[in-house]
Design a protein around this motif. Structure first.
Motif, mmCIF file in Angstrom:
data_model
loop_
_atom_site.group_PDB
_atom_site.id
_atom_site.type_symbol
_atom_site.label_atom_id
_atom_site.label_comp_id
_atom_site.label_asym_id
_atom_site.label_seq_id
_atom_site.Cartn_x
_atom_site.Cartn_y
_atom_site.Cartn_z
ATOM 1 N N UNK A 6 -26.558 21.660 27.494
ATOM 2 C CA UNK A 6 -26.407 20.256 27.886
ATOM 3 C C UNK A 6 -25.887 20.099 29.301
ATOM 4 N N UNK A 7 -25.212 21.114 29.782
ATOM 5 C CA UNK A 7 -24.644 21.042 31.124
ATOM 6 C C UNK A 7 -25.477 21.875 32.079
ATOM 7 N N UNK A 8 -26.297 21.222 32.856
ATOM 8 C CA UNK A 8 -27.182 21.880 33.812
ATOM 9 C C UNK A 8 -26.903 21.267 35.182
ATOM 10 N N UNK A 9 -26.301 22.073 36.051
ATOM 11 C CA UNK A 9 -25.897 21.584 37.364
ATOM 12 C C UNK A 9 -26.757 22.235 38.439
ATOM 13 N N UNK A 10 -27.328 21.443 39.314
ATOM 14 C CA UNK A 10 -28.178 21.997 40.370
ATOM 15 C C UNK A 10 -27.405 22.102 41.669
ATOM 16 N N UNK A 11 -27.776 23.088 42.457
ATOM 17 C CA UNK A 11 -27.116 23.284 43.735
ATOM 18 C C UNK A 11 -27.841 24.311 44.579
ATOM 19 N N UNK A 12 -27.143 24.790 45.585
ATOM 20 C CA UNK A 12 -27.695 25.768 46.525
ATOM 21 C C UNK A 12 -26.799 26.997 46.532
ATOM 22 N N UNK A 13 -27.409 28.172 46.513
ATOM 23 C CA UNK A 13 -26.634 29.403 46.533
ATOM 24 C C UNK A 13 -25.957 29.542 47.887
ATOM 25 N N UNK A 58 -26.281 26.801 34.358
ATOM 26 C CA UNK A 58 -26.391 26.328 32.984
ATOM 27 C C UNK A 58 -25.117 26.728 32.257
ATOM 28 N N UNK A 59 -24.440 25.756 31.678
ATOM 29 C CA UNK A 59 -23.163 26.012 31.030
ATOM 30 C C UNK A 59 -23.276 25.650 29.560
ATOM 31 N N UNK A 60 -23.070 26.659 28.714
ATOM 32 C CA UNK A 60 -23.079 26.421 27.280
ATOM 33 C C UNK A 60 -21.927 27.216 26.689
ATOM 34 N N UNK A 61 -20.937 26.522 26.202
ATOM 35 C CA UNK A 61 -19.747 27.182 25.668
ATOM 36 C C UNK A 61 -19.314 26.486 24.385
ATOM 37 N N UNK A 62 -18.831 27.263 23.453
ATOM 38 C CA UNK A 62 -18.349 26.660 22.214
ATOM 39 C C UNK A 62 -16.933 26.121 22.374
ATOM 40 N N UNK A 63 -16.207 26.613 23.381
ATOM 41 C CA UNK A 63 -14.841 26.152 23.616
ATOM 42 C C UNK A 63 -14.603 25.925 25.102
ATOM 43 N N UNK A 64 -13.947 24.832 25.400
ATOM 44 C CA UNK A 64 -13.498 24.560 26.767
ATOM 45 C C UNK A 64 -12.037 24.143 26.654
ATOM 46 N N UNK A 65 -11.182 24.838 27.387
ATOM 47 C CA UNK A 65 -9.756 24.510 27.340
ATOM 48 C C UNK A 65 -9.408 23.570 28.487
ATOM 49 N N UNK A 66 -8.443 22.690 28.224
ATOM 50 C CA UNK A 66 -7.956 21.769 29.235
ATOM 51 C C UNK A 66 -6.456 21.953 29.332
ATOM 52 N N UNK A 67 -5.921 21.992 30.549
ATOM 53 C CA UNK A 67 -4.493 22.136 30.749
ATOM 54 C C UNK A 67 -3.962 21.075 31.683
#
Length: 70
Positions: A6-13, A58-67
């Motif tokens: 769901x998280x697809x971020x476009x950019x330049x290397x 492309x970011x796919x993770x089952x857990x994301x921590x917030x601090x």
């Protein structure tokens, strides 16, 4: 390109730091906003990653921590 992430971020290397086994790839998403990914050297070569080329993070993770700061 169609993917399930769901998280697809476009950019330049912006840079590729070559290591013994893995490479560190920095993608500039917007001016001053960077994302760093560690990928294998084989994947870097197979994808033909080059500085200045367009790429997707492309970011796919089952857990994301917030601090927060106390």
């Amino acid at each position: 390109m169609r993917v399930s992430a769901r998280n697809c971020l476009s950019g330049t290397i912006k840079s590729i730091e070559v290591g013994a086994v893995n490479n560190e790839v920095v993608i500039e998403l917007a001016p001053g906003v960077e994302l760093t990914a560690v990928v294998t050297k084989g994947s870097t070569e197979k994808l033909g990653l080059k500085v200045g080329a367009d790429a997707y993070a492309l970011i796919k993770a089952s857990n994301v921590m917030i601090g927060i700061d106390d």
